[in-house]
Write a protein that holds these residues in place. Sequence first.
Motif, PDB file in Angstrom:
ATOM      1  N   ILE A  75      36.623  42.412  51.144  1.00 32.40           N
ATOM      2  CA  ILE A  75      37.839  42.983  51.719  1.00 32.40           C
ATOM      3  C   ILE A  75      38.410  42.110  52.838  1.00 32.40           C
ATOM      4  N   ALA A  76      37.604  41.237  53.417  1.00 35.27           N
ATOM      5  CA  ALA A  76      38.065  40.353  54.491  1.00 35.27           C
ATOM      6  C   ALA A  76      38.746  39.092  53.951  1.00 35.27           C
ATOM      7  N   SER A  77      38.771  38.917  52.635  1.00 34.54           N
ATOM      8  CA  SER A  77      39.341  37.718  52.024  1.00 34.54           C
ATOM      9  C   SER A  77      40.534  38.076  51.143  1.00 34.54           C
ATOM     10  N   GLY A  78      41.695  37.582  51.512  1.00 34.23           N
ATOM     11  CA  GLY A  78      42.892  37.822  50.710  1.00 34.23           C
ATOM     12  C   GLY A  78      42.751  37.299  49.295  1.00 34.23           C
ATOM     13  N   GLU A  79      42.114  36.153  49.159  1.00 36.90           N
ATOM     14  CA  GLU A  79      41.899  35.561  47.835  1.00 36.90           C
ATOM     15  C   GLU A  79      41.008  36.463  46.979  1.00 36.90           C
ATOM     16  N   SER A  80      39.955  37.003  47.578  1.00 35.03           N
ATOM     17  CA  SER A  80      39.056  37.896  46.859  1.00 35.03           C
ATOM     18  C   SER A  80      39.764  39.186  46.460  1.00 35.03           C
ATOM     19  N   ILE A  81      40.589  39.700  47.337  1.00 40.33           N
ATOM     20  CA  ILE A  81      41.344  40.928  47.039  1.00 40.33           C
ATOM     21  C   ILE A  81      42.309  40.687  45.883  1.00 40.33           C
ATOM     22  N   ASP A  82      43.001  39.543  45.915  1.00 41.02           N
ATOM     23  CA  ASP A  82      43.924  39.210  44.816  1.00 41.02           C
ATOM     24  C   ASP A  82      43.187  39.119  43.485  1.00 41.02           C
ATOM     25  N   LYS A  83      42.027  38.466  43.488  1.00 42.48           N
ATOM     26  CA  LYS A  83      41.232  38.329  42.264  1.00 42.48           C
ATOM     27  C   LYS A  83      40.773  39.707  41.775  1.00 42.48           C
ATOM     28  N   PHE A  84      40.342  40.563  42.708  1.00 40.51           N
ATOM     29  CA  PHE A  84      39.915  41.921  42.361  1.00 40.51           C
ATOM     30  C   PHE A  84      41.075  42.699  41.732  1.00 40.51           C
ATOM     31  N   ALA A  85      42.256  42.601  42.328  1.00 42.33           N
ATOM     32  CA  ALA A  85      43.430  43.314  41.805  1.00 42.33           C
ATOM     33  C   ALA A  85      43.768  42.829  40.392  1.00 42.33           C
ATOM     34  N   GLN A  86      43.683  41.531  40.165  1.00 43.45           N
ATOM     35  CA  GLN A  86      43.946  40.989  38.835  1.00 43.45           C
ATOM     36  C   GLN A  86      42.916  41.503  37.832  1.00 43.45           C
ATOM     37  N   THR A  87      41.653  41.535  38.248  1.00 42.42           N
ATOM     38  CA  THR A  87      40.593  42.051  37.372  1.00 42.42           C
ATOM     39  C   THR A  87      40.833  43.516  37.047  1.00 42.42           C
ATOM     40  N   MET A  88      41.176  44.311  38.051  1.00 46.60           N
ATOM     41  CA  MET A  88      41.432  45.736  37.823  1.00 46.60           C
ATOM     42  C   MET A  88      42.580  45.920  36.831  1.00 46.60           C
ATOM     43  N   ASN A  89      43.619  45.135  36.999  1.00 50.66           N
ATOM     44  CA  ASN A  89      44.778  45.264  36.127  1.00 50.66           C
ATOM     45  C   ASN A  89      44.467  44.830  34.697  1.00 50.66           C
ATOM     46  N   SER A  90      43.791  43.703  34.548  1.00 48.10           N
ATOM     47  CA  SER A  90      43.545  43.193  33.197  1.00 48.10           C
ATOM     48  C   SER A  90      42.396  43.906  32.485  1.00 48.10           C
ATOM     49  N   LYS A  91      41.349  44.254  33.207  1.00 43.73           N
ATOM     50  CA  LYS A  91      40.164  44.844  32.589  1.00 43.73           C
ATOM     51  C   LYS A  91      40.272  46.364  32.417  1.00 43.73           C
ATOM     52  N   TYR A  92      40.893  47.023  33.381  1.00 47.08           N
ATOM     53  CA  TYR A  92      40.946  48.490  33.362  1.00 47.08           C
ATOM     54  C   TYR A  92      42.361  49.024  33.133  1.00 47.08           C
ATOM     55  N   GLY A  93      43.348  48.430  33.761  1.00 48.38           N
ATOM     56  CA  GLY A  93      44.730  48.809  33.536  1.00 48.38           C
ATOM     57  C   GLY A  93      45.218  50.059  34.223  1.00 48.38           C
ATOM     58  N   TYR A  94      44.356  50.766  34.895  1.00 49.05           N
ATOM     59  CA  TYR A  94      44.765  51.984  35.598  1.00 49.05           C
ATOM     60  C   TYR A  94      43.746  52.310  36.676  1.00 49.05           C
ATOM     61  N   LEU A  95      44.139  53.170  37.596  1.00 48.95           N
ATOM     62  CA  LEU A  95      43.243  53.637  38.650  1.00 48.95           C
ATOM     63  C   LEU A  95      43.728  54.997  39.115  1.00 48.95           C
ATOM     64  N   ASP A  96      42.820  55.958  39.163  1.00 48.92           N
ATOM     65  CA  ASP A  96      43.187  57.303  39.598  1.00 48.92           C
ATOM     66  C   ASP A  96      42.806  57.583  41.052  1.00 48.92           C
ATOM     67  N   VAL A  97      41.649  57.069  41.468  1.00 52.52           N
ATOM     68  CA  VAL A  97      41.144  57.366  42.807  1.00 52.52           C
ATOM     69  C   VAL A  97      40.698  56.069  43.473  1.00 52.52           C
ATOM     70  N   LEU A  98      41.141  55.872  44.715  1.00 52.75           N
ATOM     71  CA  LEU A  98      40.705  54.728  45.507  1.00 52.75           C
ATOM     72  C   LEU A  98      40.128  55.243  46.816  1.00 52.75           C
ATOM     73  N   VAL A  99      38.861  54.909  47.076  1.00 48.46           N
ATOM     74  CA  VAL A  99      38.227  55.280  48.341  1.00 48.46           C
ATOM     75  C   VAL A  99      37.947  53.980  49.079  1.00 48.46           C
ATOM     76  N   ASN A 100      38.714  53.742  50.148  1.00 47.47           N
ATOM     77  CA  ASN A 100      38.562  52.547  50.964  1.00 47.47           C
ATOM     78  C   ASN A 100      37.511  52.815  52.026  1.00 47.47           C
ATOM     79  N   ASN A 101      36.278  52.530  51.698  1.00 47.19           N
ATOM     80  CA  ASN A 101      35.159  52.764  52.609  1.00 47.19           C
ATOM     81  C   ASN A 101      34.766  51.497  53.355  1.00 47.19           C
ATOM     82  N   ALA A 102      35.036  50.326  52.795  1.00 48.84           N
ATOM     83  CA  ALA A 102      34.624  49.063  53.436  1.00 48.84           C
ATOM     84  C   ALA A 102      35.588  48.706  54.547  1.00 48.84           C
TER      85      ALA A 102
END
Length: 102
Positions: A75-102
């Motif tokens: 979460i402290a790395s913009g590059e890592s967050i961008d990669k995570f967002a791309q993975t979420m979009n391409s691999k899963y395509g949707y998200l219902d619940v987000l819990v920002n605990n970190a």
Amino acid sequence: LCWMGPAPESGADAGKFAAQTRRLAVVTGANKGIGFHVAQQLIASGLRVIIACRNLELGQHAAAQLGAELELVDIASGESIDKFAQTMNSKYGYLDVLVNNA
């Protein structure tokens, strides 16, 4: 912070959502502590849970204990967050619940 998104009612995303059988949650920092227990409760409530962790070893151990899926993100790395967002979009395509605990 916790976010629960509504199901899309129309448009391109509606068909993608209709194909899903379980609501999808992401819990950041879920390899221990509060995040782990939140993920545990979401799974017990029938949600499909992805734990988002920065430490592969701790994340794999927690995912195995929980029966959750693991995706790496620092979460402290913009590059890592961008990669995570791309993975979420391409691999899963949707998200219902987000819990920002970190």
